[in-house]
Design an enzyme around this catalytic site. Structure first.
Site, PDB file in Angstrom:
ATOM      1  N   CYS A 268       0.858  -1.179   0.000  1.00 59.18           N
ATOM      2  CA  CYS A 268       0.000   0.000   0.000  1.00 59.18           C
ATOM      3  C   CYS A 268       0.899   1.235   0.000  1.00 59.18           C
ATOM      4  CB  CYS A 268      -0.903   0.005   1.233  1.00 59.18           C
ATOM      5  SG  CYS A 268      -1.903   1.499   1.401  1.00 59.18           S
TER       6      CYS A 268
ATOM      7  N   CYS B  79      -8.135  -5.584 -10.179  1.00 62.28           N
ATOM      8  CA  CYS B  79      -7.743  -4.472 -11.037  1.00 62.28           C
ATOM      9  C   CYS B  79      -7.379  -3.299 -10.127  1.00 62.28           C
ATOM     10  CB  CYS B  79      -8.911  -4.135 -11.963  1.00 62.28           C
ATOM     11  SG  CYS B  79      -8.527  -2.911 -13.198  1.00 62.28           S
TER      12      CYS B  79
ATOM     13  N   CYS C 162       0.369   3.163   3.628  1.00 63.60           N
ATOM     14  CA  CYS C 162       0.774   2.654   4.943  1.00 63.60           C
ATOM     15  C   CYS C 162       1.787   1.516   4.886  1.00 63.60           C
ATOM     16  CB  CYS C 162      -0.452   2.209   5.736  1.00 63.60           C
ATOM     17  SG  CYS C 162      -1.238   0.716   5.080  1.00 63.60           S
TER      18      CYS C 162
END
Length: 161
Positions: free
Chosen positions: A76, A148, A79
């Site tokens: 991510c 996706c 984070c």
């Protein structure tokens, strides 16, 4: 007669309101990593903020991660939670990085009705950042799923040799 016509007209207008037209209001879920919008804006690029915090979508074929096939893990961008492994990435031809599976427990799922029909939306389970959507048109030889994902939502961490 005018009253009957008015009542009929009002009834007609009210019956045309479909669930697709209703704005979905969902309570904000709490995530282990929470920050104010000002803190997210200070930490993320404008594109990352648009995708991760405003549930935006980047232009297809605009992410350098779309054609990245190096070994490693996709985290991510907000984070640093590991989300997808490179061995589960495939070229879907859609213009966005696509994976046939997630790292279990690190991706949360919800419902998105913003474009008039229901889609399965994906979020980082740690910070709630919007990642993309999952569809049932992935490789049949594996999971049949196509995750996706917006490249702006990801940070690639190469594998150590």
């Amino acid at each position: 007669m005018k009253k009957i016509a008015l009542i009929t007209l009002v009834s007609l207008f009210l019956s045309c309101n479909s669930s697709a037209q209703k704005k979905e209001t969902k309570a904000k879920a709490s995530f282990p990593v929470t920050k104010t919008e000002a803190e997210w804006k200070a930490e993320l690029t404008e594109e990352q903020y648009y995708v991760l915090r405003e549930s935006g979508t980047e232009r297809p074929f605009s992410s350098p991660l779309n054609k990245n096939y190096k070994k490693g893990v996709y985290h991510c961008a907000a984070c640093d939670t590991p989300l997808f492994k490179s061995e589960h990435k495939f070229d879907s031809g859609t213009g966005w990085p696509s994976f046939d599976r997630v790292i279990e427990g690190n991706v949360a799922f919800g419902t998105d009705t913003k474009i008039g029909y229901t889609r399965d939306e994906e979020h980082c389970a740690t910070c709630g950042g919007h990642l993309g959507h999952v569809f049932n048109d992935g490789p049949k030889a594996t999971t049949g799923k196509r995750h996706c994902i917006n490249g702006d939502a990801l940070k690639f961490v190469p594998a150590e040799d």
